[in-house]
Design a protein around this motif. Sequence first.
Motif, PDB file in Angstrom:
ATOM      1  N   ASN A  56       0.806  -1.229   0.000  1.00  0.00           N
ATOM      2  CA  ASN A  56       0.000   0.000   0.000  1.00  0.00           C
ATOM      3  C   ASN A  56       0.835   1.274   0.000  1.00  0.00           C
ATOM      4  OD1 ASN A  56       0.907   0.241   2.669  1.00  0.00           O
ATOM      5  ND2 ASN A  56      -0.944  -0.717   3.509  1.00  0.00           N
ATOM      6  N   GLY A  57       2.162   1.148  -0.003  1.00  0.00           N
ATOM      7  CA  GLY A  57       3.026   2.321  -0.098  1.00  0.00           C
ATOM      8  C   GLY A  57       3.098   3.152   1.170  1.00  0.00           C
ATOM      9  N   THR A  58       2.668   2.601   2.308  1.00  0.00           N
ATOM     10  CA  THR A  58       2.716   3.365   3.552  1.00  0.00           C
ATOM     11  C   THR A  58       4.064   3.200   4.248  1.00  0.00           C
ATOM     12  OG1 THR A  58       1.732   1.518   4.773  1.00  0.00           O
ATOM     13  CG2 THR A  58       0.235   3.200   3.905  1.00  0.00           C
ATOM     14  N   VAL A  59       4.408   4.191   5.070  1.00  0.00           N
ATOM     15  CA  VAL A  59       5.679   4.198   5.797  1.00  0.00           C
ATOM     16  C   VAL A  59       5.396   4.344   7.291  1.00  0.00           C
ATOM     17  CG1 VAL A  59       7.928   5.322   6.044  1.00  0.00           C
ATOM     18  CG2 VAL A  59       6.777   5.323   3.818  1.00  0.00           C
ATOM     19  N   GLN A  60       6.088   3.569   8.097  1.00  0.00           N
ATOM     20  CA  GLN A  60       6.024   3.722   9.550  1.00  0.00           C
ATOM     21  C   GLN A  60       7.427   4.017  10.069  1.00  0.00           C
ATOM     22  OE1 GLN A  60       3.901   0.658  11.812  1.00  0.00           O
ATOM     23  NE2 GLN A  60       2.991  -0.066   9.904  1.00  0.00           N
ATOM     24  N   GLN A  61       7.529   4.997  10.941  1.00  0.00           N
ATOM     25  CA  GLN A  61       8.803   5.351  11.554  1.00  0.00           C
ATOM     26  C   GLN A  61       8.892   4.751  12.955  1.00  0.00           C
ATOM     27  OE1 GLN A  61      10.760   6.689   9.473  1.00  0.00           O
ATOM     28  NE2 GLN A  61       9.439   7.736   8.011  1.00  0.00           N
ATOM     29  N   LYS A  62      10.113   4.507  13.404  1.00  0.00           N
ATOM     30  CA  LYS A  62      10.379   4.075  14.780  1.00  0.00           C
ATOM     31  C   LYS A  62       9.540   2.861  15.167  1.00  0.00           C
ATOM     32  CE  LYS A  62      11.359   8.867  16.163  1.00  0.00           C
ATOM     33  NZ  LYS A  62      11.077   9.953  17.124  1.00  0.00           N
ATOM     34  N   ILE A  63       9.593   1.814  14.362  1.00  0.00           N
ATOM     35  CA  ILE A  63       8.677   0.701  14.592  1.00  0.00           C
ATOM     36  C   ILE A  63       9.008  -0.056  15.882  1.00  0.00           C
ATOM     37  CG2 ILE A  63       8.072   0.460  12.165  1.00  0.00           C
ATOM     38  CD1 ILE A  63       9.949  -1.967  12.037  1.00  0.00           C
ATOM     39  N   PHE A  64      10.282  -0.140  16.258  1.00  0.00           N
ATOM     40  CA  PHE A  64      10.605  -0.813  17.516  1.00  0.00           C
ATOM     41  C   PHE A  64       9.992  -0.061  18.695  1.00  0.00           C
ATOM     42  CE2 PHE A  64      13.163  -1.711  21.253  1.00  0.00           C
ATOM     43  CZ  PHE A  64      13.299  -3.093  21.214  1.00  0.00           C
ATOM     44  N   LYS A  65      10.077   1.251  18.669  1.00  0.00           N
ATOM     45  CA  LYS A  65       9.502   2.055  19.751  1.00  0.00           C
ATOM     46  C   LYS A  65       7.984   1.981  19.742  1.00  0.00           C
ATOM     47  CE  LYS A  65       9.830   6.531  22.060  1.00  0.00           C
ATOM     48  NZ  LYS A  65      10.512   7.851  22.085  1.00  0.00           N
ATOM     49  N   GLN A  66       7.373   1.925  18.574  1.00  0.00           N
ATOM     50  CA  GLN A  66       5.922   1.797  18.491  1.00  0.00           C
ATOM     51  C   GLN A  66       5.440   0.547  19.200  1.00  0.00           C
ATOM     52  OE1 GLN A  66       3.920   2.114  14.724  1.00  0.00           O
ATOM     53  NE2 GLN A  66       5.279   3.729  13.981  1.00  0.00           N
ATOM     54  N   VAL A  67       6.182  -0.541  19.023  1.00  0.00           N
ATOM     55  CA  VAL A  67       5.762  -1.826  19.573  1.00  0.00           C
ATOM     56  C   VAL A  67       6.134  -1.954  21.047  1.00  0.00           C
ATOM     57  CG1 VAL A  67       6.062  -4.335  19.414  1.00  0.00           C
ATOM     58  CG2 VAL A  67       5.881  -2.954  17.327  1.00  0.00           C
ATOM     59  N   ASN A  68       7.331  -1.478  21.415  1.00  0.00           N
ATOM     60  CA  ASN A  68       7.862  -1.758  22.752  1.00  0.00           C
ATOM     61  C   ASN A  68       7.875  -0.561  23.699  1.00  0.00           C
ATOM     62  OD1 ASN A  68       8.759  -4.603  22.215  1.00  0.00           O
ATOM     63  ND2 ASN A  68       9.933  -3.539  20.628  1.00  0.00           N
ATOM     64  N   GLY A  69       7.572   0.623  23.200  1.00  0.00           N
ATOM     65  CA  GLY A  69       7.463   1.788  24.058  1.00  0.00           C
ATOM     66  C   GLY A  69       8.781   2.341  24.562  1.00  0.00           C
ATOM     67  N   ARG A  70       9.888   2.020  23.874  1.00  0.00           N
ATOM     68  CA  ARG A  70      11.183   2.568  24.278  1.00  0.00           C
ATOM     69  C   ARG A  70      12.097   2.680  23.064  1.00  0.00           C
ATOM     70  NH1 ARG A  70      15.187  -1.271  24.545  1.00  0.00           N
ATOM     71  NH2 ARG A  70      14.533  -3.470  24.599  1.00  0.00           N
ATOM     72  N   ASP A  71      13.139   3.488  23.199  1.00  0.00           N
ATOM     73  CA  ASP A  71      14.088   3.677  22.110  1.00  0.00           C
ATOM     74  C   ASP A  71      14.982   2.454  21.958  1.00  0.00           C
ATOM     75  OD1 ASP A  71      13.194   6.247  21.558  1.00  0.00           O
ATOM     76  OD2 ASP A  71      14.634   7.186  22.923  1.00  0.00           O
ATOM     77  N   LEU A  72      15.519   2.303  20.753  1.00  0.00           N
ATOM     78  CA  LEU A  72      16.480   1.233  20.506  1.00  0.00           C
ATOM     79  C   LEU A  72      17.817   1.526  21.176  1.00  0.00           C
ATOM     80  CD1 LEU A  72      15.919   0.233  16.772  1.00  0.00           C
ATOM     81  CD2 LEU A  72      16.062  -1.340  18.699  1.00  0.00           C
ATOM     82  N   GLY A  73      18.293   2.790  21.043  1.00  0.00           N
ATOM     83  CA  GLY A  73      19.560   3.141  21.661  1.00  0.00           C
ATOM     84  C   GLY A  73      20.389   4.066  20.793  1.00  0.00           C
ATOM     85  N   ASP A  74      21.679   4.088  21.088  1.00  0.00           N
ATOM     86  CA  ASP A  74      22.631   5.043  20.523  1.00  0.00           C
ATOM     87  C   ASP A  74      23.371   4.423  19.338  1.00  0.00           C
ATOM     88  OD1 ASP A  74      24.498   6.995  20.060  1.00  0.00           O
ATOM     89  OD2 ASP A  74      25.352   6.989  22.075  1.00  0.00           O
ATOM     90  N   VAL A  75      23.073   4.885  18.146  1.00  0.00           N
ATOM     91  CA  VAL A  75      23.644   4.467  16.847  1.00  0.00           C
ATOM     92  C   VAL A  75      23.215   3.040  16.486  1.00  0.00           C
ATOM     93  CG1 VAL A  75      25.685   4.179  15.408  1.00  0.00           C
ATOM     94  CG2 VAL A  75      25.638   5.979  17.140  1.00  0.00           C
TER      95      VAL A  75
END
Length: 353
Positions: A56-75
Motif C-alpha cells: 500500500n506504499g505506507t511508511v512507519q517510523q520508529k517501529i521498535f519504539k511503536q511496539v515496545n514503548g522505548r528507544d532502541l539506543g545510541d547508533v
Amino acid sequence: MRRLWYGLMGCMLFLSACTEEKPPSSSGTYSEGVFTINEGVFGQTSGTISYYNRTNGTVQQKIFKQVNGRDLGDVVQSMSFYEDRAYIVVNNSNKIEVADANTFEEKAQITGLRLPRYCLAISTNKAYVTEWGDDGLTGTIAILDLNTHTVINRIAVGVGPEQLLFKDAKLYITHVGGYGTNNIVTVLNTVTDQIETTISVFDKPSACVEDVDGFIWVACAGKVAYLTYPTIDTANSTASGLIRINPTNNAITKTISFGKGKPIGNLIINTANKEELYYSRTSQVWKYHIGTDVEESLFNGSFYGLGFDPVTNYIYAATSVGVNAAEAQRYDTNGMLIDAYTVGVFANGFVFK
C-alpha cells in the motif's frame, strides 16, 4: 415486561455483533516489506528502524519504539534477520536487540559487546559479530550463543572488522580499520573458529558480496588524505577499487582501481541475477556488469546507504542529509527514479523481506 426484555436482548445482540465484526488490527505485523536502518545522532538514543509496506506504499517510523514503548539506543548500525528473529546491532550502546521478526516485539538483549558493527547468524544457536573494540582499534569477532543470548567466545582479528559474508562454512570479514586504517580480508573457519588466512587488498575494505560464479567481490574505499577539508590531497591518498577473490584458494583474480582519493562505498549486488554490482563513487551510483566488465553511471547523488530489493528489483538509495530526516529513493536497474519516501536520521542501509 416481556417486550422490554426482548428489546434489551436485541440491543445486546446488536452490540455483540458489532464487536465481533470489527476487523482485527494489523499493527505490528512486519512479515514482509522494506526496513531502513537509521543510525540516529551519535550520543543520543535516536537510532530507529523505518518500515515501508510495498503493498500500500505506507511508511512507519520508529517501529521498535511503536511496539515496545522505548528507544532502541545510541547508533543503530545494522540489522539482520534469521528465521523468526531480528538482530538489531546498536553500536554505541554496545548491545544487540533481539526482536520477533514479524511483530518487532522485544525478545532479548545481548549485552557486553565492544562497539559492535554487524551480526551474522549461521545457525539457530550461533552468530558472529564484528567489533571495533572499546578503543575503536582492537578488532575482535564475538561469537554468540543465540539460545542464551550471551557472548561465549572472542577471536582477535585485525583492526576494524566490518561486514561479513558466509560461504562454505567460512566467514569472509572485511577490515575497514575502525578509527584507523586496515587493508585485509580475514577468512575464518566457522567449524573450528580458527583464522585460516588473511588476504591483503586495497586500504579500507568495507563490504563483500558473492557473484553468480561464486567469486567474492570486495569494495575498498582507499585512504583519503586532505589538504584542507574537503580538498583531497591526492598524493598522500591511496587507491580505491574492487577486488575479486576466488574462495577456492583465496587468490585475488581481478583488481579494478579507481585511483587515489576517489573512495568507493555502499557495495551491493543485484540479488536477482548476481551479475551486477552497484556502488557509490564520485557523487554517483554506478553499475558494474560482471560478465562484460563494463561500468556505467546510473544516477547522481550523495548517498549514505544502498540496497537491492529482490522482490521488485529496485535499487534503494538513502540520501545523506546530516541530522535531518533522510529520504529513501527508489530506482530501477537502469537508473530511473521511481519514487521516494521519508525515513530516519543518518539512514545507512536497507533490509528486505
